[in-house]
Design a protein around this motif. Structure first.
Motif, mmCIF file in Angstrom:
data_model
loop_
_atom_site.group_PDB
_atom_site.id
_atom_site.type_symbol
_atom_site.label_atom_id
_atom_site.label_comp_id
_atom_site.label_asym_id
_atom_site.label_seq_id
_atom_site.Cartn_x
_atom_site.Cartn_y
_atom_site.Cartn_z
ATOM 1 N N HIS A 4 5.644 -0.450 -0.762
ATOM 2 C CA HIS A 4 4.745 0.182 -1.718
ATOM 3 C C HIS A 4 5.216 -0.112 -3.145
ATOM 4 O O HIS A 4 4.706 0.458 -4.107
ATOM 5 C CB HIS A 4 4.662 1.702 -1.484
ATOM 6 N N ILE B 111 -3.550 -5.908 0.604
ATOM 7 C CA ILE B 111 -3.524 -4.532 0.121
ATOM 8 C C ILE B 111 -4.175 -3.615 1.152
ATOM 9 O O ILE B 111 -5.348 -3.796 1.507
ATOM 10 C CB ILE B 111 -4.246 -4.410 -1.231
ATOM 11 N N PHE B 112 -3.389 -2.640 1.625
ATOM 12 C CA PHE B 112 -3.842 -1.688 2.632
ATOM 13 C C PHE B 112 -4.165 -0.336 1.994
ATOM 14 O O PHE B 112 -3.505 0.099 1.049
ATOM 15 C CB PHE B 112 -2.742 -1.455 3.681
ATOM 16 N N HIS B 113 -5.157 0.344 2.587
ATOM 17 C CA HIS B 113 -5.473 1.719 2.190
ATOM 18 C C HIS B 113 -6.244 2.378 3.320
ATOM 19 O O HIS B 113 -7.225 1.828 3.819
ATOM 20 C CB HIS B 113 -6.309 1.733 0.904
ATOM 21 N N PHE C 281 -5.244 -1.680 -7.528
ATOM 22 C CA PHE C 281 -5.301 -0.640 -6.500
ATOM 23 C C PHE C 281 -5.961 0.622 -7.054
ATOM 24 O O PHE C 281 -6.771 1.262 -6.373
ATOM 25 C CB PHE C 281 -3.888 -0.317 -6.000
ATOM 26 N N LYS D 101 0.438 0.185 7.095
ATOM 27 C CA LYS D 101 1.282 -1.013 7.055
ATOM 28 C C LYS D 101 2.275 -1.045 8.214
ATOM 29 O O LYS D 101 2.379 -2.042 8.930
ATOM 30 C CB LYS D 101 2.056 -1.073 5.723
ATOM 31 N N ASP E 73 -1.018 -2.708 -9.278
ATOM 32 C CA ASP E 73 -1.226 -1.267 -9.287
ATOM 33 C C ASP E 73 -2.544 -0.921 -9.975
ATOM 34 O O ASP E 73 -3.279 -0.025 -9.533
ATOM 35 C CB ASP E 73 -0.057 -0.568 -9.976
ATOM 36 N N THR F 17 -9.254 2.447 -5.564
ATOM 37 C CA THR F 17 -9.066 3.709 -4.837
ATOM 38 C C THR F 17 -9.054 4.956 -5.722
ATOM 39 O O THR F 17 -9.159 6.069 -5.200
ATOM 40 C CB THR F 17 -7.750 3.686 -4.041
ATOM 41 N N LEU G 233 -0.403 3.238 -6.552
ATOM 42 C CA LEU G 233 0.287 2.891 -5.312
ATOM 43 C C LEU G 233 1.345 3.915 -4.929
ATOM 44 O O LEU G 233 1.568 4.180 -3.757
ATOM 45 C CB LEU G 233 0.943 1.513 -5.456
ATOM 46 N N GLY H 292 0.826 -1.193 0.000
ATOM 47 C CA GLY H 292 0.000 0.000 0.000
ATOM 48 C C GLY H 292 0.861 1.243 0.000
ATOM 49 O O GLY H 292 2.069 1.178 0.237
ATOM 50 N N THR I 123 6.514 -5.066 4.520
ATOM 51 C CA THR I 123 5.737 -3.901 4.108
ATOM 52 C C THR I 123 6.440 -3.252 2.923
ATOM 53 O O THR I 123 7.665 -3.140 2.893
ATOM 54 C CB THR I 123 5.581 -2.860 5.243
ATOM 55 N N ALA J 172 -0.723 4.137 4.697
ATOM 56 C CA ALA J 172 -1.847 3.198 4.564
ATOM 57 C C ALA J 172 -2.106 2.394 5.833
ATOM 58 O O ALA J 172 -3.150 1.759 5.964
ATOM 59 C CB ALA J 172 -1.593 2.239 3.396
#
Length: 322
Positions: A196, A210-212, A312, A49, A309, A316, A320, A43, A194, A47
């Motif tokens: 990006h 996947i974090f956000h 993501f 992480k 990507d 969002t 990324l 992420g 972790t 985000a």
């Protein structure tokens, strides 16, 4: 949320929350990790992480929720958990005047490890030629390999790496990857990484989370994530230079019209873009026709497979690395 491959996962993260003053850094995050599994927390910056990893490390305490490692928690079993973990933070500071061997011997003494283990680690991280070099004279990549070697000294069951290749050049990054891929082959150590960097997650890890905005958007294997959904293909395009000479606001209006019809993403200069299409044969001619009607001329067009990507961005509206 994830599906562990064994009944007794190595790490269980259950509904954890963490806030710092008015910022909610982690919101109701849950996942499991199995023995030998390499997992990426992927992420953008901010985000959640790093905060999540710091709670797994025991550096931070969750406001709510629970973390168990091999069935143990930090509150009651910190002394038993510390020897199980090797970690490398985003920035590791050493005693600059010590050389590589001296630095490793210092950390090895904390675990009462023999000198032979120091020599094994020097070989593992490829610092044989730098063994007598002062830390202050190491390159960024060499310092990161030293930090990784320290994290591996105590034969950890769990390796936690927070953005280990940020700021490194491509060659230095691949050197770190090669060390981790060799470690992966033994199957004894689990990794939480972790990052990006999409390519890093794809290259190293079996499972990607996947974090956000402090939450988990999606998780699964790379193939499962990319095969999920409508199977869109990615078409990348570049505008003729005379098109990009238009005012930003004029281009923006045209692009907004396209965005109402297609899943289009533009670069910051509005000179290049990409569009996700489900059926190339029927949708690509329509897209090109709309571009023509708007007076936009494409000079380059290419096709590629969907990436993390792209996923993501679909979820969002941003890349990324934005």
């Amino acid at each position: 949320m994830s599906e562990p491959s064994v009944n007794n996962p190595l790490i269980e993260v259950r509904h954890i929350h963490k806030s710092f003053k008015t910022v909610q850094a982690v919101r109701d995050v849950s996942f499991t990790i199995s023995q030998g599994q390499f997992v990426a927390l992927l992420g953008p910056n901010g985000a959640g992480k790093t905060t999540t990893v710091e709670m797994i490390e025991g550096i931070q305490k969750p406001d709510q929720g629970e973390i168990r490692i091999m069935g143990l928690n930090w509150k009651e079993h910190a002394d038993r958990l510390r020897p199980l973990i090797g970690l490398s933070l985003q920035e590791t500071r050493f005693v600059d005047k010590l050389n590589v061997v001296e630095t490793l011997r210092l950390f090895a003494s904390f675990y009462s490890l023999p000198a032979s283990r120091v020599e094994e680690i020097i070989t593992t991280v490829g610092l044989q030629e730098k063994r007598k070099a002062a830390v202050e004279n190491l390159s960024g990549g060499q310092r990161q390999r030293l930090a990784l070697g320290i994290a591996l000294l105590n034969y950890p069951n769990i390796l936690l790496l927070d953005e280990p290749t940020t700021g490194l050049d491509p060659n230095a990054r691949r050197e770190i990857w090669n060390i981790l891929l060799q470690l992966k082959k033994n199957g004894r150590t689990s990794l939480i990484l972790t990052t990006h960097y999409m390519e890093e997650a794809e290259k190293l890890c079996d499972y990607i989370i996947i974090f956000h905005n402090g939450e988990i958007l999606k998780e699964g294997s790379r193939n499962a994530l990319l095969d999920e959904g409508d199977g869109r293909k990615i078409v990348e395009f570049e505008l003729e230079k005379n098109e990009t000479a238009e005012s930003y606001s004029a281009l923006r209006q045209k692009f907004d019209q396209l965005a109402a019809l297609f899943r289009v993403h533009w670069d910051r200069e509005l000179s290049k873009g990409s569009v996700a299409l489900t059926n190339l044969e029927t949708e690509l001619p329509l897209f090109l026709e709309h571009m023509k009607e708007l007076g936009l001329t494409i000079c380059n067009l290419s096709f590629r497979k969907k990436t993390l990507d792209d996923l993501f961005t679909e979820l969002t509206g941003r890349h990324l690395d934005d």
